[in-house]
Design an enzyme around this catalytic site. Structure first.
Site, short mmCIF file in Angstrom:
data_model
loop_
_atom_site.label_atom_id
_atom_site.label_comp_id
_atom_site.label_asym_id
_atom_site.label_seq_id
_atom_site.Cartn_x
_atom_site.Cartn_y
_atom_site.Cartn_z
CB THR A 146 -48.38 6.41 -7.44
OG1 THR A 146 -46.85 6.73 -7.22
CG2 THR A 146 -49.18 7.44 -8.15
CE LYS A 172 -45.57 9.43 -7.39
NZ LYS A 172 -44.87 9.41 -8.91
CB THR A 183 -41.98 9.45 -13.00
OG1 THR A 183 -41.88 8.54 -12.03
CG2 THR A 183 -41.75 9.14 -14.25
#
Length: 218
Positions: A146, A172, A183
């Site tokens: 992201t 990630k 997250t």
């Protein structure tokens, strides 16, 4: 590209374009095991969690996981009962495309919060996954990014008698690690012979000593 240490035996990786957020990039990927695998997991301690986290908590530890399905661009978070139902439906569609049981698929989503998944586009893209699965983890590592500036892949091997045990890690996340995984997404695969209970014990201990001690915010 494949790391200097080859990935563990029995695992394949792939990514497809599903236009989850915008067209033109690989944004849905899969790790596939050739046979049922022991699996364990550690999860964020945020009070609010995304639908895939809730589903994965129900499915691991397990002795029969076959696939991890990950999308970038939409976190499927704060989406209520419909978001959970979408996660279940996505696992079923992926299972049909890959020829595995729906409950053997673990879903993960990362990206925008509060929007429903574009299910039609994602389900339409899933049949292409089987044709792109291979031994190179790089496409998968890139498709889950992201705000990251680069893919994160590491591999190691350890001698065991006349054989080698291999471990591959893919992650990630840039600033998404507090509190306790937050997250961030991280995936470890290994061809070491171990059951789900032992893996859960090892993973939990390792996470406490590493990821859960890290912050980039203060």
């Amino acid at each position: 590209m494949i790391p200097a240490t080859p990935p563990p035996l029995g695992f394949r990786f792939g990514a497809v374009e599903a236009a989850v957020k915008a067209p033109g990039r690989l944004d849905m990927g899969c790790i596939l095991c050739d046979r049922p695998a022991a699996a364990a997991g550690v999860f964020t301690r945020n009070r609010v969690v995304a639908a895939p986290v809730t589903l994965c908590r129900e499915r691991v530890p397990s002795a029969a996981v076959r696939a991890v399905l990950v999308n970038a661009g939409n976190a499927n978070a704060c989406t209520g009962e419909e978001g959970f139902a979408d996660a279940v439906r996505l696992c079923a569609a992926a299972a049909d495309a890959l020829g595995v049981a729906p409950e053997a698929v673990l879903p993960c989503s990362t990206g925008v919060i509060g929007l429903p998944l574009p299910m039609q586009r994602m389900v339409t893209a899933l049949p292409a996954l089987e044709g792109v699965m291979g031994r190179d983890p790089e496409p998968f590592a890139r498709c889950i990014l992201t705000t990251d500036t680069c893919a994160k892949v590491a591999a190691r091997s350890v001698p065991r008698g006349h054989h080698e045990i291999r471990v591959l890690g893919i992650a990630k996340g840039s600033g998404m690690i507090r509190p306790d995984m937050a997250t961030m997404l991280g995936f470890l695969v290994t061809d070491a012979p171990a059951g789900p209970e032992l893996l859960q014990q090892i993973l939990g201990r390792a996470a406490e000593r590493t990821f859960n001690r890290i912050t980039v915010d203060g």
